[in-house]
Every structure is written in C-alpha cells, then in structure tokens.
Enzyme design. Sequence first.
Site, PDB file in Angstrom:
ATOM      1  N   TYR A   1     -32.762  13.498   2.100  1.00  0.00           N
ATOM      2  CA  TYR A   1     -31.461  14.059   2.472  1.00  0.00           C
ATOM      3  C   TYR A   1     -30.344  13.175   1.923  1.00  0.00           C
ATOM      4  O   TYR A   1     -29.383  13.665   1.314  1.00  0.00           O
ATOM      5  CB  TYR A   1     -31.353  14.165   3.995  1.00  0.00           C
ATOM      6  CG  TYR A   1     -30.006  14.650   4.473  1.00  0.00           C
ATOM      7  CD1 TYR A   1     -29.648  15.989   4.347  1.00  0.00           C
ATOM      8  CD2 TYR A   1     -29.091  13.772   5.051  1.00  0.00           C
ATOM      9  CE1 TYR A   1     -28.407  16.446   4.778  1.00  0.00           C
ATOM     10  CE2 TYR A   1     -27.852  14.213   5.490  1.00  0.00           C
ATOM     11  CZ  TYR A   1     -27.507  15.548   5.348  1.00  0.00           C
ATOM     12  OH  TYR A   1     -26.282  15.986   5.767  1.00  0.00           O
TER      13      TYR A   1
ATOM     14  N   SER B   1     -21.715  13.785   3.146  1.00  0.00           N
ATOM     15  CA  SER B   1     -22.117  13.187   4.412  1.00  0.00           C
ATOM     16  C   SER B   1     -22.001  11.676   4.301  1.00  0.00           C
ATOM     17  O   SER B   1     -22.033  11.120   3.196  1.00  0.00           O
ATOM     18  CB  SER B   1     -23.576  13.573   4.726  1.00  0.00           C
ATOM     19  OG  SER B   1     -24.122  12.754   5.744  1.00  0.00           O
TER      20      SER B   1
END
Length: 242
Positions: A151, A138
């Site tokens: 995250y 990501s």
Amino acid sequence: MSNNETRTAVITGASSGIGEATARALAADGYRVALLARRVDRITALAEELGKGAIAIEADVTNRDSIVAAAGRVQEEMGGADVLINNAGVMLLGPFTAEQHDDYRHMIDVNLLGAITTTEVFLEQLKEDGGDIINISSVAGVRARAGNGVYAATKFGLNGWSESLRQELLPDVRVTVIEPGAVATELPNHITHAATRQGVVEAYRQVEVTPDDIAEVIAFALSRPRRLALHEILLRPAGQEL
C-alpha cells in the site's frame, strides 16, 4: 459559493468516502461533477441528490476502455473536464506473504496504475482551458510501516509520479497532492487479512478526521489562484498513520 459555475470536475471513486464528500463540496461551490465508480447504484443516487450538473458514469479505473468511454461522455455531455480528482483507491493491509499476492496486485492496479491511466485519458481535456489534477495520496506515501508495505509503495509511487507530472504540465495544468492520515471511511472493511482487518477497523473507530474534512481541503486547493505554486497539501494528524 465560488465563481466556478462553469467548471467540470471528474471524481473517481465517487461512490463513498472522500469521493462522495468531495462531490457534494464541489457541487455546493458551483461545479458540475462527473461521478465515476463501479457501484453505479450509489453514484446514480448521489447524482440525483446533487441535481442538475451532476452525472453518474459507471467506470473502473483498472479498465482503460471503461475510462475512455467515461471521458467520451464527459466530453459530449459536459464539454470536457476541467478538474480530475484521482481518488479511487483500496487499502488492503496485512503481512507480506505469498497468500496476499492478489491484494498486492489489486492495490497497484487501482491506486497507482488507475490514477495514471485515468490522467492519461483525460489529459487533453484538462489542457484545453487550464485544468487541475488532484491526486489523493496518504501519509503512507512518505512513511511506511510493518503491514502496509505494498500500500505504501503505491502511495510513494503516486507521489513521485505526481511531482514529475507537476513539473511537466505547468503552467497548463496544476497538479496537487493531498496526503491525509487516517480518515473515517469504509477502507478498512475491504481488508482481506482477518486479523489485520479486526485491528484496523477497531483503530478507525477512534478516527476523528472525516471525508468532509478532506473534501473541504480539496475545495480550498481548487479555489486558490493558479499563479500560486500550490502543489502539495499535507494532512497528517498527530499520532495517526496509515
């Protein structure tokens, strides 16, 4: 149609989103696909849709025994894995507080340790004839922001581990990292922090990048000649961050 009719791709998190779209894209390119996920009803339906050359395997990347059993089926029924796509992931955003501690551990278990465990289990199969590992990271793996700290930590960790793995496994196995920005998937629906979930779900309604877009990039990466040092593809739409 590519010339990959005999290659087998193992896809984790294949029950929805990027995993599901990638299964369709690779099947269309002639790959046999092993669909791994916990939601066996979804992957069973997908395997039936894709037809011959696709199998559904109930598996949990946080449970090594489950992955070992899945690898055994892939070896027995498909002759082993040529491609591993570590796609399974969760995005449980929210403020850094003690109340979120279960979410933190779950993200680490799935996003980072899950990919590491799955790769370790399938590695010998991938080395057999020169395989590919594709890790779905990501933009949060290169830039963190308030509310996504753990995250982001899992994606930073995935990126660092992938780079080390790339250097270690070449030329036997090619490692590719893909870092999408926001993609229109169901990830925001799993956020447990109510206020954060409401804001993220609303923001995701504006997202234009689809799972099919990412699946197209994955298929492209796999189609490149192995002599190319293609180890990272960045998808960072302007103004979009996770």
